[in-house]
Write an enzyme that holds these catalytic residues in place. Sequence first.
Site, PDB file in Angstrom:
ATOM      1  N   ASP A 410       0.825  -1.202   0.000  1.00 58.17           N
ATOM      2  CA  ASP A 410       0.000   0.000   0.000  1.00 58.17           C
ATOM      3  C   ASP A 410       0.861   1.255   0.000  1.00 58.17           C
ATOM      4  O   ASP A 410       1.934   1.297   0.600  1.00 58.17           O
ATOM      5  CB  ASP A 410      -0.890  -0.022   1.252  1.00 58.17           C
ATOM      6  CG  ASP A 410      -1.796   1.187   1.346  1.00 58.17           C
ATOM      7  OD1 ASP A 410      -2.631   1.348   0.442  1.00 58.17           O
ATOM      8  OD2 ASP A 410      -1.654   1.961   2.305  1.00 58.17           O
ATOM      9  N   GLU A 463       1.026  -0.532  -5.186  1.00 61.68           N
ATOM     10  CA  GLU A 463       0.080   0.552  -5.424  1.00 61.68           C
ATOM     11  C   GLU A 463       0.922   1.820  -5.518  1.00 61.68           C
ATOM     12  O   GLU A 463       1.252   2.439  -4.509  1.00 61.68           O
ATOM     13  CB  GLU A 463      -0.932   0.671  -4.282  1.00 61.68           C
ATOM     14  CG  GLU A 463      -2.004   1.702  -4.593  1.00 61.68           C
ATOM     15  CD  GLU A 463      -2.504   2.471  -3.376  1.00 61.68           C
ATOM     16  OE1 GLU A 463      -3.520   3.155  -3.490  1.00 61.68           O
ATOM     17  OE2 GLU A 463      -1.847   2.403  -2.316  1.00 61.68           O
TER      18      GLU A 463
END
Length: 731
Positions: A410, A463
């Site tokens: 993330d 990401e």
Amino acid sequence: MRETPVLVRPGDADALAAGRHGDPFAVLGPHPVADGAVVRCFQPQAASVELLDGDQAVAMTRVHPDGLFAVRLAAEPARYRLRVTGRDGAVVESEDPYRFPPLLGSLDVHLLVEGTHHRLYQVLGAHPRAFDGVTGVGFAVWAPNAERVSVVGDFNGWDGRRHPMRLRHEAGVWELFIPGLDHGTIYKYEILARGGVMLPLKADPCGVWAERPPKTASLVWGQPPRPWDDGEWMRGRQRRADRHAPVSIYEVHLGSWRRRPDEGNRPLSYLELADELGDYVSEMGFTHVELLPVHEHPFGGSWGYQPVGLFAPTSRYGNPDEFRAFVERLHQRGIGVIIDWVAAHFPSDPHGLHWFDGTHLYEHQDPRLGVHRDWNTLIYNFGRTEVLNYLVANALYWLEEFHVDGLRVDAVASMLYLDYSREPGDWLPNRFGGNENLEAIDFLRQMNQLVYQEHPGAMTVAEESTAWPMVSRPVHLGGLGFGYKWNMGWMHDTLDYFSKDPIHRRYHHNQLTFAQLYAYHENFVLPLSHDEVVHGKGSLLGRMPGDEWQRFANLRAYYGFMWTQPGKKLLFMGGEFGQSSEWNVDASLDWHLTQYPVHQGVQRLVADLNRIYRTEPALHQFDTDQRGFAWIDCNDRDNSVLTWIRRAIDPHDFVVVAGNFTPIAREGYRVGVPEPGFYREILNTDSEWYGGSNVHNNGGVEAEDVAWHGHAWSILLRLPPLAVSVFKRDG
């Protein structure tokens, strides 16, 4: 009284009684003296204490009013026990924690100091074990700057004076073996910082089990590991994550996928999800699930992206063994499990990593480096050897202990840039004057190298929302080493396009074609993730223009476009049946909608898209390779029509795709094709089966000897409105 100074020095006694002694093993337990040995124990709840040595019971002398007892013996006892009589008269016999040797071996200490202990979770944290035939739990925690660290829990009345730990100075690790404790023991660490400052009780950074929020303590996990029953999956998973393999990911928040409204709206457990989610994902044809973070986290509204217990699967849905069973059962159905992994930041909850030993241990001291402004969280100090080791070991932990098949990392962009979301003057440049976070880059490269080296069948996914080069290229070629990267640019452009009224789409035609200019710079995943259905954005269906028919047709066309474009696929839960409301973390998906034909149609379409994506090599083998894609015509902006070819490794295996993104059906639309033959219509998003108007090509069309679009052959098509059609040449 000359005996008391021999039994204990007054300064030691006072420090132990006050909970200020930083070296309890120097006082407590057995110690040789000139004429024998002295044994000391601290039992503040005791009225009296006896030392049991074999068949003999020797009364110990209270040498401090707060409960320090001592006795002089003729020789140091090899083994002994304590018989403690409480003030209420209750008698308890127990082992003395301070007669046992150190926990950490010399190799463990060396690797911890070096920062290469990739299995540190096997030595830090809480682990049931046995010493000299005595069972108990060994505790170890890194807190190098603390004056004193104690294990506290129900077992000692949460009194930090009862079980102070031994400091291994060379590693900054405090350790203690406490006999008699076992699986399920609730505990925290009481830490006295420099200057005598008592910190809030801390959960275990390496704890593998935690109390269910809002409670915050750690628990000892002591169940013997079950043998895994997913060998077939594990042996074959490398090919399932390969660039040439179909990878279609269903992104799930476990707590809100499906709930039990008749049971207080409770979320499903890991074991319930193993069956219900496993069956559903299998029926829908997805190859993998991706779980929003399952690390333990205090605030449910963070969706798991503000974790406190990186090593603990959240107890909201069950225990660690039940999470293992969840992964195992999905593997048995042929479904891979990816978890969102949060290594960019952590929250400032007082029981967590923040100010852990009274210093900025895990985070940077300077807020220009250590505070994430957007989320009011703290940024890991990637330049600190022990912190880097902690994070790398955690990545390996999930792959090894839970057999997860991938880590979607993330917020990578926030890790790469020192000035990420910061104003001028609110960040510090690196040693070369740039804005690149060199320590974070080294960390990501090391993590990726180790994951692929030790678990070749796993994948890592970034990401990453910027144009940082070579995110998904090998480290030895100068890349960051990820297996895949989310294509955020594709998502933003295409979602914006499909959100526009079709009458205006001719002016935004390039939003569908632009991604092909960079589509092969990385190994891309095309994501329609949870981020697109929160914070007032509404649902995907809700963002489609037009009346109800057009909204559903637009959504189906969007999915048809996505599944036939190069790149692996990711869809957030609810999108597969056209959820109409924005995602709510505290409620179940709107499953009642699936009783309506229009929503059933979207659901059927997604299942069929997954089917042809998996079964047609042309739609997946060259997902990350330019050889697998060619525009037939990308310039018909006036009609908002695109046509393209997807090819397999076999050059004669291909599909032709036509997308009409206006509500006007187009008759007699000629499309060039590379070979003669009958082109069978294998999917049409306008089919009545999916809720469409059923404009079709009667099963397919025969190629004509008419040159078109640079090809020697062509087919004459009916293009359904707001739809994507897929054709495959027979033979």
